[in-house]
Design a protein around this motif. Structure first.
Motif, PDB file in Angstrom:
ATOM      1  N   PRO A   1      23.585  13.351 -33.693  1.00 35.37           N
ATOM      2  CA  PRO A   1      22.950  14.288 -33.378  1.00 35.37           C
ATOM      3  C   PRO A   1      23.403  16.279 -33.708  1.00 35.37           C
ATOM      4  CG  PRO A   1      22.707  14.141 -31.126  1.00 35.37           C
ATOM      5  CD  PRO A   1      23.922  13.670 -31.809  1.00 35.37           C
ATOM      6  N   GLU A   2      22.774  17.063 -34.835  1.00 36.03           N
ATOM      7  CA  GLU A   2      23.250  18.610 -34.165  1.00 36.03           C
ATOM      8  C   GLU A   2      22.938  18.629 -33.216  1.00 36.03           C
ATOM      9  OE1 GLU A   2      21.951  21.687 -37.115  1.00 36.03           O
ATOM     10  OE2 GLU A   2      21.093  19.769 -37.890  1.00 36.03           O
ATOM     11  N   TYR A   3      21.723  18.812 -33.061  1.00 38.47           N
ATOM     12  CA  TYR A   3      22.037  19.770 -30.954  1.00 38.47           C
ATOM     13  C   TYR A   3      22.211  18.429 -30.153  1.00 38.47           C
ATOM     14  CZ  TYR A   3      19.906  23.076 -33.956  1.00 38.47           C
ATOM     15  OH  TYR A   3      20.174  24.157 -35.288  1.00 38.47           O
ATOM     16  N   GLY A   4      22.443  18.475 -28.900  1.00 37.82           N
ATOM     17  CA  GLY A   4      21.804  17.493 -27.929  1.00 37.82           C
ATOM     18  C   GLY A   4      23.865  17.203 -27.391  1.00 37.82           C
ATOM     19  N   GLY A   5      24.125  16.765 -26.509  1.00 38.55           N
ATOM     20  CA  GLY A   5      25.148  16.750 -25.837  1.00 38.55           C
ATOM     21  C   GLY A   5      25.295  17.300 -24.761  1.00 38.55           C
ATOM     22  N   THR A   6      26.431  17.360 -23.834  1.00 37.55           N
ATOM     23  CA  THR A   6      26.736  17.980 -22.621  1.00 37.55           C
ATOM     24  C   THR A   6      28.812  18.356 -22.731  1.00 37.55           C
ATOM     25  OG1 THR A   6      25.510  16.584 -21.421  1.00 37.55           O
ATOM     26  CG2 THR A   6      27.340  18.133 -20.204  1.00 37.55           C
ATOM     27  N   GLU A   7      28.821  19.421 -23.180  1.00 31.92           N
ATOM     28  CA  GLU A   7      30.012  20.135 -23.476  1.00 31.92           C
ATOM     29  C   GLU A   7      30.996  19.641 -22.570  1.00 31.92           C
ATOM     30  OE1 GLU A   7      32.466  24.221 -24.874  1.00 31.92           O
ATOM     31  OE2 GLU A   7      30.579  23.454 -25.901  1.00 31.92           O
ATOM     32  N   VAL A   8      31.890  18.521 -22.336  1.00 35.16           N
ATOM     33  CA  VAL A   8      32.634  19.743 -20.881  1.00 35.16           C
ATOM     34  C   VAL A   8      34.421  19.685 -21.600  1.00 35.16           C
ATOM     35  CG1 VAL A   8      33.725  17.563 -19.788  1.00 35.16           C
ATOM     36  CG2 VAL A   8      31.779  17.768 -20.599  1.00 35.16           C
ATOM     37  N   LYS A   9      35.220  19.913 -20.816  1.00 33.75           N
ATOM     38  CA  LYS A   9      36.667  20.773 -21.211  1.00 33.75           C
ATOM     39  C   LYS A   9      37.462  20.467 -20.717  1.00 33.75           C
ATOM     40  CE  LYS A   9      38.858  24.847 -22.286  1.00 33.75           C
ATOM     41  NZ  LYS A   9      38.773  26.353 -22.984  1.00 33.75           N
ATOM     42  N   LEU A  10      38.512  19.588 -20.863  1.00 37.42           N
ATOM     43  CA  LEU A  10      39.330  18.613 -19.870  1.00 37.42           C
ATOM     44  C   LEU A  10      40.195  19.655 -20.762  1.00 37.42           C
ATOM     45  CD1 LEU A  10      38.546  14.980 -20.270  1.00 37.42           C
ATOM     46  CD2 LEU A  10      38.005  16.852 -17.929  1.00 37.42           C
ATOM     47  N   GLY A  11      41.056  20.266 -20.307  1.00 36.24           N
ATOM     48  CA  GLY A  11      43.032  20.308 -20.003  1.00 36.24           C
ATOM     49  C   GLY A  11      42.035  22.039 -20.840  1.00 36.24           C
ATOM     50  N   GLU A  12      42.855  22.012 -22.367  1.00 34.74           N
ATOM     51  CA  GLU A  12      42.677  22.987 -23.043  1.00 34.74           C
ATOM     52  C   GLU A  12      41.743  22.065 -24.190  1.00 34.74           C
ATOM     53  OE1 GLU A  12      43.660  26.057 -23.752  1.00 34.74           O
ATOM     54  OE2 GLU A  12      44.689  25.483 -21.734  1.00 34.74           O
ATOM     55  N   LYS A  13      41.247  20.903 -24.424  1.00 30.71           N
ATOM     56  CA  LYS A  13      40.526  20.007 -25.805  1.00 30.71           C
ATOM     57  C   LYS A  13      39.070  20.724 -24.758  1.00 30.71           C
ATOM     58  CE  LYS A  13      43.744  17.156 -27.926  1.00 30.71           C
ATOM     59  NZ  LYS A  13      43.874  15.745 -28.016  1.00 30.71           N
ATOM     60  N   GLU A  14      37.790  20.155 -25.997  1.00 30.97           N
ATOM     61  CA  GLU A  14      36.381  20.521 -25.910  1.00 30.97           C
ATOM     62  C   GLU A  14      36.101  18.777 -26.301  1.00 30.97           C
ATOM     63  OE1 GLU A  14      34.216  23.706 -27.287  1.00 30.97           O
ATOM     64  OE2 GLU A  14      35.302  24.733 -25.815  1.00 30.97           O
ATOM     65  N   TYR A  15      35.834  18.216 -25.700  1.00 31.68           N
ATOM     66  CA  TYR A  15      34.719  17.048 -25.444  1.00 31.68           C
ATOM     67  C   TYR A  15      32.961  17.114 -25.640  1.00 31.68           C
ATOM     68  CZ  TYR A  15      39.745  15.229 -25.436  1.00 31.68           C
ATOM     69  OH  TYR A  15      41.030  15.155 -25.113  1.00 31.68           O
ATOM     70  N   HIS A  16      32.354  16.140 -26.148  1.00 34.66           N
ATOM     71  CA  HIS A  16      31.485  16.194 -25.526  1.00 34.66           C
ATOM     72  C   HIS A  16      30.495  15.088 -25.221  1.00 34.66           C
ATOM     73  CE1 HIS A  16      31.997  20.164 -28.445  1.00 34.66           C
ATOM     74  NE2 HIS A  16      30.591  20.507 -27.701  1.00 34.66           N
ATOM     75  N   LEU A  17      29.933  14.907 -24.002  1.00 38.00           N
ATOM     76  CA  LEU A  17      29.608  13.965 -23.672  1.00 38.00           C
ATOM     77  C   LEU A  17      27.603  13.552 -24.432  1.00 38.00           C
ATOM     78  CD1 LEU A  17      30.116  13.869 -19.710  1.00 38.00           C
ATOM     79  CD2 LEU A  17      30.569  11.975 -21.298  1.00 38.00           C
ATOM     80  N   TYR A  18      27.363  12.099 -24.295  1.00 35.81           N
ATOM     81  CA  TYR A  18      26.145  11.517 -25.120  1.00 35.81           C
ATOM     82  C   TYR A  18      25.656  10.502 -24.537  1.00 35.81           C
ATOM     83  CZ  TYR A  18      26.853  14.756 -29.306  1.00 35.81           C
ATOM     84  OH  TYR A  18      27.130  16.349 -29.937  1.00 35.81           O
ATOM     85  N   ARG A  19      24.141  10.635 -24.430  1.00 36.22           N
ATOM     86  CA  ARG A  19      24.387   9.028 -23.567  1.00 36.22           C
ATOM     87  C   ARG A  19      23.730   8.350 -25.310  1.00 36.22           C
ATOM     88  NH1 ARG A  19      20.955   8.430 -19.059  1.00 36.22           N
ATOM     89  NH2 ARG A  19      20.357  11.032 -18.673  1.00 36.22           N
TER      90      ARG A  19
END
Length: 97
Positions: free
Chosen positions: A69-87
């Motif tokens: 989706p265009e909006y939503g998810g939780t941004e998570v940073k692990l080390g130098e990389k950025e990830y997103h958590l979605y249901r």
């Protein structure tokens, strides 16, 4: 700092795919021209349970390319990389070649 994240319940860890900003010939592309909000599934949770106690598995697996989706998810940073958590229910679909 954590190096690995295993999502809980029906959550999915996604690394967003960033489209190229220029062609192989060196022509710069406008930002809107190749915008497809997609990502690669890095890790999935075990799923959730229904009211009756039956296990409901997650609908995608690691390595899938998904439409986000265009909006939503939780941004998570692990080390130098950025990830997103979605249901699981927030994922719009899977993309195939």
């Amino acid at each position: 700092m954590a190096k690995r994240l295993i999502p809980s319940l029906n959550r999915i860890l996604v690394e967003k795919i960033i489209p190229p900003s220029k062609t192989t010939a060196g022509i710069l592309l406008p930002e809107k021209s190749s915008k497809l909000n997609s990502g690669k599934v890095i890790s999935v949770g075990p799923g959730t349970h229904s009211v009756s106690g039956n296990k409901i598995p997650v609908g995608v697996k690691e390595g899938d390319t998904v439409l986000l989706p265009e909006y939503g998810g939780t941004e998570v940073k692990l080390g130098e990389k950025e990830y997103h958590l979605y249901r699981d229910e927030d994922i719009l679909g899977t993309l195939h070649d």
